[in-house]
Design a protein around this motif. Structure first.
Motif, PDB file in Angstrom:
ATOM      1  N   ILE A  43      33.062 101.737 -65.101  1.00 54.32           N
ATOM      2  CA  ILE A  43      34.181 100.914 -65.182  1.00 54.32           C
ATOM      3  C   ILE A  43      33.922  99.356 -64.956  1.00 54.32           C
ATOM      4  O   ILE A  43      34.253  98.353 -65.601  1.00 54.32           O
ATOM      5  CB  ILE A  43      35.275 101.248 -64.304  1.00 54.32           C
ATOM      6  CG1 ILE A  43      35.957 102.558 -64.859  1.00 54.32           C
ATOM      7  CG2 ILE A  43      36.457 100.176 -64.093  1.00 54.32           C
ATOM      8  CD1 ILE A  43      36.705 103.342 -63.837  1.00 54.32           C
ATOM      9  N   SER A  44      32.944  99.057 -64.186  1.00 56.44           N
ATOM     10  CA  SER A  44      32.410  97.838 -63.854  1.00 56.44           C
ATOM     11  C   SER A  44      32.044  97.068 -65.088  1.00 56.44           C
ATOM     12  O   SER A  44      32.368  96.036 -65.562  1.00 56.44           O
ATOM     13  CB  SER A  44      31.593  97.422 -62.660  1.00 56.44           C
ATOM     14  OG  SER A  44      31.185  96.553 -62.322  1.00 56.44           O
ATOM     15  N   MET A  45      31.031  97.924 -65.524  1.00 56.92           N
ATOM     16  CA  MET A  45      30.285  97.375 -66.945  1.00 56.92           C
ATOM     17  C   MET A  45      31.218  97.088 -68.063  1.00 56.92           C
ATOM     18  O   MET A  45      31.368  96.072 -68.669  1.00 56.92           O
ATOM     19  CB  MET A  45      29.253  98.335 -67.221  1.00 56.92           C
ATOM     20  CG  MET A  45      28.360  98.096 -68.357  1.00 56.92           C
ATOM     21  SD  MET A  45      27.429  99.011 -68.954  1.00 56.92           S
ATOM     22  CE  MET A  45      28.489 100.472 -69.745  1.00 56.92           C
ATOM     23  N   ILE A  46      32.164  97.967 -68.158  1.00 54.25           N
ATOM     24  CA  ILE A  46      33.239  98.027 -69.446  1.00 54.25           C
ATOM     25  C   ILE A  46      33.901  96.789 -69.319  1.00 54.25           C
ATOM     26  O   ILE A  46      34.005  96.106 -70.123  1.00 54.25           O
ATOM     27  CB  ILE A  46      33.689  99.390 -69.516  1.00 54.25           C
ATOM     28  CG1 ILE A  46      33.111 100.521 -70.009  1.00 54.25           C
ATOM     29  CG2 ILE A  46      34.911  98.923 -70.683  1.00 54.25           C
ATOM     30  CD1 ILE A  46      32.351 100.108 -71.497  1.00 54.25           C
ATOM     31  N   SER A  47      34.495  96.758 -67.944  1.00 50.98           N
ATOM     32  CA  SER A  47      35.378  95.524 -67.647  1.00 50.98           C
ATOM     33  C   SER A  47      34.508  94.251 -67.967  1.00 50.98           C
ATOM     34  O   SER A  47      35.437  93.417 -68.676  1.00 50.98           O
ATOM     35  CB  SER A  47      35.642  95.626 -66.081  1.00 50.98           C
ATOM     36  OG  SER A  47      36.450  94.529 -65.867  1.00 50.98           O
ATOM     37  N   HIS A  48      33.350  94.098 -67.518  1.00 56.60           N
ATOM     38  CA  HIS A  48      32.542  93.076 -67.884  1.00 56.60           C
ATOM     39  C   HIS A  48      32.412  92.430 -69.317  1.00 56.60           C
ATOM     40  O   HIS A  48      32.684  91.517 -69.939  1.00 56.60           O
ATOM     41  CB  HIS A  48      31.138  92.884 -67.090  1.00 56.60           C
ATOM     42  CG  HIS A  48      30.365  91.572 -67.390  1.00 56.60           C
ATOM     43  ND1 HIS A  48      30.653  90.588 -67.010  1.00 56.60           N
ATOM     44  CD2 HIS A  48      29.346  91.562 -68.188  1.00 56.60           C
ATOM     45  CE1 HIS A  48      29.774  89.671 -67.503  1.00 56.60           C
ATOM     46  NE2 HIS A  48      28.873  90.474 -68.221  1.00 56.60           N
ATOM     47  N   GLU A  49      31.949  93.757 -69.922  1.00 59.40           N
ATOM     48  CA  GLU A  49      31.790  93.601 -71.426  1.00 59.40           C
ATOM     49  C   GLU A  49      33.040  93.234 -72.191  1.00 59.40           C
ATOM     50  O   GLU A  49      33.003  92.640 -73.106  1.00 59.40           O
ATOM     51  CB  GLU A  49      30.927  94.804 -71.959  1.00 59.40           C
ATOM     52  CG  GLU A  49      29.919  95.215 -71.365  1.00 59.40           C
ATOM     53  CD  GLU A  49      28.813  94.275 -71.706  1.00 59.40           C
ATOM     54  OE1 GLU A  49      28.659  93.616 -73.115  1.00 59.40           O
ATOM     55  OE2 GLU A  49      27.876  93.783 -70.973  1.00 59.40           O
ATOM     56  N   LEU A  50      34.329  93.691 -71.788  1.00 59.37           N
ATOM     57  CA  LEU A  50      35.292  93.056 -72.169  1.00 59.37           C
ATOM     58  C   LEU A  50      36.084  91.920 -72.239  1.00 59.37           C
ATOM     59  O   LEU A  50      36.363  91.238 -72.936  1.00 59.37           O
ATOM     60  CB  LEU A  50      36.553  94.445 -72.154  1.00 59.37           C
ATOM     61  CG  LEU A  50      36.292  95.775 -72.582  1.00 59.37           C
ATOM     62  CD1 LEU A  50      37.504  96.561 -72.193  1.00 59.37           C
ATOM     63  CD2 LEU A  50      36.495  95.578 -74.472  1.00 59.37           C
ATOM     64  N   THR A  52      34.262  89.268 -71.184  1.00 60.76           N
ATOM     65  CA  THR A  52      33.445  88.146 -71.784  1.00 60.76           C
ATOM     66  C   THR A  52      33.731  87.890 -73.122  1.00 60.76           C
ATOM     67  O   THR A  52      34.027  86.547 -73.170  1.00 60.76           O
ATOM     68  CB  THR A  52      31.859  88.694 -71.519  1.00 60.76           C
ATOM     69  OG1 THR A  52      31.587  88.923 -70.416  1.00 60.76           O
ATOM     70  CG2 THR A  52      30.871  87.603 -72.203  1.00 60.76           C
ATOM     71  N   PRO A  53      33.787  88.455 -74.109  1.00 61.49           N
ATOM     72  CA  PRO A  53      34.151  88.174 -75.365  1.00 61.49           C
ATOM     73  C   PRO A  53      35.774  87.669 -75.265  1.00 61.49           C
ATOM     74  O   PRO A  53      36.295  86.725 -76.071  1.00 61.49           O
ATOM     75  CB  PRO A  53      33.993  89.352 -76.504  1.00 61.49           C
ATOM     76  CG  PRO A  53      33.783  90.559 -75.559  1.00 61.49           C
ATOM     77  CD  PRO A  53      33.517  90.022 -74.132  1.00 61.49           C
ATOM     78  N   ARG A  58      40.070  83.713 -75.884  1.00 57.76           N
ATOM     79  CA  ARG A  58      41.131  82.961 -75.350  1.00 57.76           C
ATOM     80  C   ARG A  58      40.935  81.491 -75.395  1.00 57.76           C
ATOM     81  O   ARG A  58      41.709  80.575 -75.520  1.00 57.76           O
ATOM     82  CB  ARG A  58      41.381  83.697 -73.928  1.00 57.76           C
ATOM     83  CG  ARG A  58      42.825  82.997 -73.519  1.00 57.76           C
ATOM     84  CD  ARG A  58      43.068  83.808 -72.301  1.00 57.76           C
ATOM     85  NE  ARG A  58      41.877  83.710 -71.368  1.00 57.76           N
ATOM     86  CZ  ARG A  58      42.070  84.318 -70.196  1.00 57.76           C
ATOM     87  NH1 ARG A  58      43.217  85.307 -69.902  1.00 57.76           N
ATOM     88  NH2 ARG A  58      41.079  84.152 -69.338  1.00 57.76           N
ATOM     89  N   GLY A  59      39.554  80.967 -75.171  1.00 57.78           N
ATOM     90  CA  GLY A  59      39.207  79.669 -75.150  1.00 57.78           C
ATOM     91  C   GLY A  59      39.732  78.931 -76.691  1.00 57.78           C
ATOM     92  O   GLY A  59      40.037  77.902 -76.735  1.00 57.78           O
ATOM     93  N   TYR A  60      38.928  79.663 -77.540  1.00 56.13           N
ATOM     94  CA  TYR A  60      38.992  79.122 -78.870  1.00 56.13           C
ATOM     95  C   TYR A  60      40.641  79.010 -79.306  1.00 56.13           C
ATOM     96  O   TYR A  60      40.929  78.057 -79.973  1.00 56.13           O
ATOM     97  CB  TYR A  60      38.332  80.044 -79.940  1.00 56.13           C
ATOM     98  CG  TYR A  60      36.905  79.898 -80.038  1.00 56.13           C
ATOM     99  CD1 TYR A  60      36.236  78.509 -80.022  1.00 56.13           C
ATOM    100  CD2 TYR A  60      35.960  80.847 -79.598  1.00 56.13           C
ATOM    101  CE1 TYR A  60      34.988  78.242 -80.179  1.00 56.13           C
ATOM    102  CE2 TYR A  60      34.666  80.533 -79.527  1.00 56.13           C
ATOM    103  CZ  TYR A  60      34.057  79.497 -79.850  1.00 56.13           C
ATOM    104  OH  TYR A  60      32.847  79.087 -79.681  1.00 56.13           O
ATOM    105  N   LEU A  61      41.241  79.901 -78.904  1.00 54.11           N
ATOM    106  CA  LEU A  61      42.909  80.082 -79.309  1.00 54.11           C
ATOM    107  C   LEU A  61      43.590  78.859 -78.529  1.00 54.11           C
ATOM    108  O   LEU A  61      44.474  78.144 -79.405  1.00 54.11           O
ATOM    109  CB  LEU A  61      43.335  81.499 -78.668  1.00 54.11           C
ATOM    110  CG  LEU A  61      43.082  82.537 -79.956  1.00 54.11           C
ATOM    111  CD1 LEU A  61      43.881  83.824 -79.336  1.00 54.11           C
ATOM    112  CD2 LEU A  61      43.896  82.445 -81.206  1.00 54.11           C
ATOM    113  N   SER A  62      43.052  78.707 -77.561  1.00 56.21           N
ATOM    114  CA  SER A  62      43.770  77.477 -76.877  1.00 56.21           C
ATOM    115  C   SER A  62      43.500  76.347 -77.389  1.00 56.21           C
ATOM    116  O   SER A  62      43.984  75.432 -77.548  1.00 56.21           O
ATOM    117  CB  SER A  62      43.582  77.484 -75.311  1.00 56.21           C
ATOM    118  OG  SER A  62      42.171  77.210 -74.971  1.00 56.21           O
TER     119      SER A  62
END
Length: 66
Positions: A43-50, A52-53, A58-62
């Motif tokens: 869960i920790s790894m999947i949370s991080h992997e999701l 990050t992108p 979100r940055g590009y959209l803003s």
């Protein structure tokens, strides 16, 4: 047959059974601890992997919306 001997044999059999059950429970507990650790790491790894992108998106959209 001696009732005392029969009772003693019965108790010894019960004690052996309970000892085996206790060992089985200890093994099950260890297996569950291992499974929980693996689940938590996953869960920790999947949370991080999701995350990050999604942060990049979100940055590009803003930037686009500004």
């Amino acid at each position: 047959m001696n009732p005392q001997a029969t009772k003693k044999d019965s108790l010894e059999t019960e004690i052996q059974y309970l000892k085996k059950e206790l060992e089985d429970l200890k093994k099950t507990k260890e297996n569950l601890k291992t499974a929980k650790r693996i689940k938590d790491e996953f869960i920790s790894m999947i949370s991080h992997e999701l995350r990050t992108p999604l942060n990049s998106i979100r940055g590009y959209l803003s930037m686009i919306l500004d």
